[in-house]
Scaffold this motif. Sequence first.
Motif, short mmCIF file in Angstrom:
data_model
loop_
_atom_site.label_atom_id
_atom_site.label_comp_id
_atom_site.label_asym_id
_atom_site.label_seq_id
_atom_site.Cartn_x
_atom_site.Cartn_y
_atom_site.Cartn_z
N UNK A 100 0.88 -1.17 -0.03
CA UNK A 100 0.08 0.16 -0.03
C UNK A 100 0.91 1.30 -0.10
N UNK A 101 0.76 2.08 -0.95
CA UNK A 101 1.69 3.18 -1.29
C UNK A 101 1.51 4.16 0.01
N UNK A 102 0.27 4.54 0.32
CA UNK A 102 0.05 5.52 1.44
C UNK A 102 0.70 4.97 2.61
N UNK A 105 4.30 5.59 2.58
CA UNK A 105 4.58 6.98 2.72
C UNK A 105 4.73 7.38 4.00
N UNK A 106 3.76 7.06 5.06
CA UNK A 106 3.45 7.46 6.24
C UNK A 106 4.74 6.75 6.94
N UNK A 111 8.60 7.58 10.61
CA UNK A 111 9.50 6.65 11.54
C UNK A 111 10.74 6.05 10.47
N UNK A 112 11.56 7.13 10.10
CA UNK A 112 12.49 6.68 9.39
C UNK A 112 13.51 6.59 10.45
N UNK A 160 5.94 17.30 5.91
CA UNK A 160 5.41 16.16 5.48
C UNK A 160 4.07 16.03 5.95
N UNK A 161 3.86 16.17 7.17
CA UNK A 161 2.44 15.90 7.65
C UNK A 161 1.50 16.71 7.06
#
Length: 610
Positions: A100-102, A105-106, A111-112, A160-161
């Motif tokens: 799932x792309x979304x 992305x999240x 959380x990187x 980003x958010x």
Amino acid sequence: MAFLLGCEKVRVEFPTKTVFTDLSLGVDEGARIGIVGKNGDGKSTLLRVLAGEVEVDDGRVIRTRGVSVGVLGQTDGLRDEDTVERAVVGDRPEYEWAGDARTRSIIAGLLDDVAWDGLVGTLSGGQRRRVDLARLLIGDWDVLMLDEPTNHLDVKAIAWLADHLKSRWRPGAGALLVVTHDRWFLDEVCEAMWEVHGQRVWPFEGGFSAYIMQRVERDRLAALAEQKRQNALRRELAWLSRGARARATKPKFHVAAAQALIADVPPLRDELELKRMAMARLGKTVVELQDASLSFGDRVILDDVDWIIGPGDRYGIVGANGIGKTTLLRIIQGLQPLDRGRVKIGQTVRFAVLSQHLDELTKLGDDRVRQVISRYSRRTMLDGKEMTPGQLLERLGFTKDDQNEPVCDLSGGQKRRLALMLILLDEPNVLILDEPGNDLDTDMLAAVESLLDGWPGTLLLVTHDRYLMERVTDHQFALIDGKVRHLPGGVDEYLRLAEEAEREAAESASAKAAAKAGALGKAAFGKPAGRTAPALSGGEQRELRKLMASNEKKIGTLKGKIEKKQLEMAEADQSDYLVLTAMQEEIADFQDQIEALELEWLEAAEKLGE
């Protein structure tokens, strides 16, 4: 637009106060609402009422059947024994959520720096907050209610958010309610504002900037009405106190013209005067970093940095979480030894630091606020005026009742304001603020900003609140790859640099992967692996570039129309709301056209790989 949820004639009482009385409001599909108000007025309670988490004392809460609501509270319900993966995606198999792309992305956006297989109980407070936010955003909700979602996020994650929330639903779908003190974030994602005040909720159209303009106009009209009422009372008193002869003629009162909202507003700070005063207190030398280098293992904090901080300089420092901003502040104070180079500190420099954790207030214990300020008899100069400790305390929003409270019982925002006041009373000449906006509502942030505008010294600020950063500092610097880099374009330039660095890292990794694949191909087949032809022909590329250039011109034309219309609004009769609304609708239409052109431009750029 379809109605999603709301309340009718709601009353909410707690043992010590009434929060809402006769409250009625609704949230329609497509709403993007920011909620502001003073600390303790009921912003978080309002979210919990609408979410059904608080039982009302009177009235009713309404929700359309089938509407799903996701809530980010100020505390989380995460379990310490769960892994981060389980806390975020539950028991879903990897192929399902990874496809799932979304969701991807999240996870990448928030959380990187969090170990996917680590335990929740081992996370820092900031990491735990981001895990809870990621868990919520991965869900499919009709309505999102977010209570201080930007807490513990750095500038990049906040940007980003904002982008995620703007693109999460199609236009006119879903609904967002957000409580935050981050004014840039409110302007970026919200199309309406609710002000919680006096047991009621006051709606305003537009983002935070529009809300401030409307509130100033509301306050101006209220002040004008009060002035007229006072004049009428004075006339009546004069009539009653004078004899018949005095009543023969009525006194005439001249009412001053109302203050203009934007025109002729003076500069926020007199930079030349502040620098002159700062030099008188500091001399010519404040802090100089010369060939400064510092590393912790493989982690480079500074790499051969030269940086001069002069008298009266107001510098903001930005950078990712964990990059070393707090360490840089310690280096500037001479508290952190360097591996190489030197730090030169002026002889007259007196540092004062407002830390994130307010350690400086711990020693005050249960002393009452009035006892604390009574120890300071000296007046301090701010904005060219002498102020007593009591006047300074009042300017920072402390009432007489607040002054009788023990320091240990103050709210987080009150403690932060008290700590700042005590620092100013000690009359330092170099002020270091590490996240001073934490726990402050928007009104108190404005009061602190106004106070800092008149402070005559060198100011260093670390904050993720970009509105506060660009409001109180004159220049911004980024800590990137061990270098202190000036940002003439402000926080936007920092975000662009961070994005470029990420893209270069991704391209480097991709090139290494391609080289490795080529080597494997050559080893297996005796010749290099073949390359695929470009997807676009030369003619298609020219058409796309032509479209991008055309859109850039159209966007420039539309921005000019917006500026012209805004000037017309400023000159229009501010009491004619029909005319003002029509003009605002025209501006909104121009902005919609700009967004469509920008989207088309971005799609063309993506096809070209730019």
